[in-house]
Design a protein around this motif. Structure first.
Motif, PDB file in Angstrom:
ATOM      1  N   ASP A  20       0.857  -1.016   0.039  1.00 22.76           N
ATOM      2  CA  ASP A  20       0.034  -0.185  -0.070  1.00 22.76           C
ATOM      3  C   ASP A  20       0.774   1.349  -0.051  1.00 22.76           C
ATOM      4  O   ASP A  20       1.751   1.328   1.052  1.00 22.76           O
ATOM      5  N   LEU A  21       0.664   2.164  -0.888  1.00 21.90           N
ATOM      6  CA  LEU A  21       1.171   3.416  -1.069  1.00 21.90           C
ATOM      7  C   LEU A  21       0.409   4.667  -1.274  1.00 21.90           C
ATOM      8  O   LEU A  21      -1.006   4.348  -1.426  1.00 21.90           O
ATOM      9  N   ASP A  22       0.898   5.846  -0.823  1.00 21.29           N
ATOM     10  CA  ASP A  22       0.103   7.325  -0.801  1.00 21.29           C
ATOM     11  C   ASP A  22       0.565   7.888  -1.874  1.00 21.29           C
ATOM     12  O   ASP A  22       1.729   8.356  -1.562  1.00 21.29           O
ATOM     13  N   PHE A  23       0.004   8.596  -2.568  1.00 30.18           N
ATOM     14  CA  PHE A  23       0.519   9.848  -3.608  1.00 30.18           C
ATOM     15  C   PHE A  23      -0.226  11.071  -3.162  1.00 30.18           C
ATOM     16  O   PHE A  23      -1.441  11.044  -3.115  1.00 30.18           O
ATOM     17  N   PHE A  24       0.641  12.061  -3.260  1.00 27.72           N
ATOM     18  CA  PHE A  24       0.105  13.497  -2.873  1.00 27.72           C
ATOM     19  C   PHE A  24       0.792  14.482  -3.727  1.00 27.72           C
ATOM     20  O   PHE A  24       2.074  14.093  -4.101  1.00 27.72           O
ATOM     21  N   HIS A  25       0.048  15.326  -4.151  1.00 27.94           N
ATOM     22  CA  HIS A  25       0.707  16.414  -5.136  1.00 27.94           C
ATOM     23  C   HIS A  25       0.219  17.700  -4.628  1.00 27.94           C
ATOM     24  O   HIS A  25      -0.959  17.838  -3.915  1.00 27.94           O
ATOM     25  N   ALA A  26       0.849  18.790  -4.738  1.00 33.96           N
ATOM     26  CA  ALA A  26       0.254  20.346  -4.410  1.00 33.96           C
ATOM     27  C   ALA A  26       1.134  21.256  -5.603  1.00 33.96           C
ATOM     28  O   ALA A  26       2.578  20.800  -5.962  1.00 33.96           O
ATOM     29  N   SER A  27       0.410  22.162  -5.854  1.00 40.83           N
ATOM     30  CA  SER A  27       1.109  23.093  -7.049  1.00 40.83           C
ATOM     31  C   SER A  27       0.495  24.604  -6.863  1.00 40.83           C
ATOM     32  O   SER A  27      -0.612  24.664  -6.299  1.00 40.83           O
ATOM     33  N   GLY A  28       1.088  25.434  -7.552  1.00 45.51           N
ATOM     34  CA  GLY A  28       0.728  26.670  -7.777  1.00 45.51           C
ATOM     35  C   GLY A  28       0.509  26.754  -9.222  1.00 45.51           C
ATOM     36  O   GLY A  28       1.426  26.522 -10.050  1.00 45.51           O
ATOM     37  N   SER A  34       5.440  16.781  -5.536  1.00 44.96           N
ATOM     38  CA  SER A  34       4.616  15.402  -5.402  1.00 44.96           C
ATOM     39  C   SER A  34       5.418  14.493  -4.530  1.00 44.96           C
ATOM     40  O   SER A  34       6.823  14.588  -4.406  1.00 44.96           O
ATOM     41  N   HIS A  35       4.802  13.644  -3.626  1.00 44.32           N
ATOM     42  CA  HIS A  35       5.634  12.409  -3.033  1.00 44.32           C
ATOM     43  C   HIS A  35       4.820  11.255  -3.051  1.00 44.32           C
ATOM     44  O   HIS A  35       3.474  11.336  -3.017  1.00 44.32           O
ATOM     45  N   LEU A  36       5.591  10.034  -3.136  1.00 35.72           N
ATOM     46  CA  LEU A  36       4.777   8.772  -3.147  1.00 35.72           C
ATOM     47  C   LEU A  36       5.468   8.204  -1.737  1.00 35.72           C
ATOM     48  O   LEU A  36       6.441   8.147  -1.553  1.00 35.72           O
ATOM     49  N   LYS A  37       4.679   7.536  -1.091  1.00 35.88           N
ATOM     50  CA  LYS A  37       5.161   6.875   0.042  1.00 35.88           C
ATOM     51  C   LYS A  37       4.380   5.779   0.680  1.00 35.88           C
ATOM     52  O   LYS A  37       3.361   5.479   0.255  1.00 35.88           O
ATOM     53  N   TYR A  38       5.056   4.896   1.438  1.00 36.69           N
ATOM     54  CA  TYR A  38       4.218   3.829   2.220  1.00 36.69           C
ATOM     55  C   TYR A  38       3.499   4.321   2.789  1.00 36.69           C
ATOM     56  O   TYR A  38       3.306   5.370   3.550  1.00 36.69           O
ATOM     57  N   PRO A  52      10.250   5.077   3.942  1.00 31.77           N
ATOM     58  CA  PRO A  52      11.070   5.985   2.847  1.00 31.77           C
ATOM     59  C   PRO A  52       9.940   6.798   1.832  1.00 31.77           C
ATOM     60  O   PRO A  52       8.669   6.207   1.745  1.00 31.77           O
ATOM     61  N   LYS A  53      10.195   8.122   1.393  1.00 33.88           N
ATOM     62  CA  LYS A  53       9.424   8.701   0.346  1.00 33.88           C
ATOM     63  C   LYS A  53      10.226   9.190  -0.556  1.00 33.88           C
ATOM     64  O   LYS A  53      11.363   9.098  -0.490  1.00 33.88           O
ATOM     65  N   GLU A  54       9.219   8.938  -2.004  1.00 35.53           N
ATOM     66  CA  GLU A  54       9.805   9.481  -3.124  1.00 35.53           C
ATOM     67  C   GLU A  54       9.396  10.800  -3.453  1.00 35.53           C
ATOM     68  O   GLU A  54       8.148  10.923  -3.453  1.00 35.53           O
ATOM     69  N   ARG A  55      10.195  11.916  -3.424  1.00 35.31           N
ATOM     70  CA  ARG A  55      10.068  13.389  -3.542  1.00 35.31           C
ATOM     71  C   ARG A  55      10.274  13.749  -4.836  1.00 35.31           C
ATOM     72  O   ARG A  55      11.390  13.309  -5.432  1.00 35.31           O
ATOM     73  N   GLN A  56       9.449  14.412  -5.554  1.00 32.37           N
ATOM     74  CA  GLN A  56       9.638  15.055  -7.049  1.00 32.37           C
ATOM     75  C   GLN A  56       9.177  16.222  -7.276  1.00 32.37           C
ATOM     76  O   GLN A  56       8.267  16.725  -6.599  1.00 32.37           O
TER      77      GLN A  56
END
Length: 186
Positions: free
Chosen positions: A68-76, A99-103, A108-112
């Motif tokens: 199971d993973l969670d994806f989140f994004h935010a932008s202007g 954005s980031h993808l995390k367990y 660990p998180k993957e930040r982009q």
């Protein structure tokens, strides 16, 4: 439609379609899934707006023992709505964000860094409440090759929009908004 410069708040729901190259944590594809998001921004009377957007999608990787993973994004974003009508308008937007993808349970998180672009349609039901439908391309921009996105994740959604601080329509200029004026054209 709301008149004059005003603020808008939209909560939305929809669907996220992930690129096969998105998941760098487990290196597996991600299941597409439910999208929950929100938008808040200022819109000029005519054709320009500034907005912050964000969203969340719970997902899992496509593997025999899925995680199971969670994806989140935010932008202007800069919003453009060049065509106006009393029923609403089409719009386009572009911007940058994160954005980031995390367990799901932590770890660990993957930040982009992201570029985001898309468009949609806003339909007003009265001078304060409307419907908004959009498609958003969330492009993952790697740090070293910013001009070449590594993935394109699409978020499709719709929701209710609330206009705050707009002037209500007053066709006859008597100071009484049309929605409660017994003679709106005299």
């Amino acid at each position: 439609e709301p008149l004059g410069s005003h603020w808008e708040f939209t909560q939305s729901g929809g669907y996220t379609e992930f690129s096969p190259d998105r998941n760098m944590i487990t290196r597996q594809g991600l299941e597409n899934g439910l999208y929950l998001g929100g938008r808040f921004g200022w819109h000029h009377e005519r054709w320009l707006g500034l907005e912050v957007a964000g969203g969340f999608t719970p997902t899992k990787d496509i593997a025999p023992a899925s995680v199971d993973l969670d994806f989140f994004h935010a932008s202007g974003n800069i919003m453009l709505h060049p065509i106006h009508a009393s029923w609403g308008w089409p719009y386009a937007f572009g911007g940058a964000g994160y954005s980031h993808l995390k367990y799901s349970g932590g770890g660990p998180k993957e930040r982009q860094g992201n570029a985001e672009a898309g468009g949609g349609l806003q339909i007003w039901m009265n001078d304060a409440i409307g419907l908004r439908f959009e498609a958003r391309d969330i492009m993952w921009l790697p740090e070293k090759i910013v001009a070449n996105p590594l993935s394109h994740d699409w978020a499709y959604g719709g929701g209710l929009t609330f206009a705050l601080g707009a002037r209500p329509r007053d066709t006859d200029g008597d100071g009484v908004p049309d929605r409660i004026d017994t003679c709106p054209s005299t």
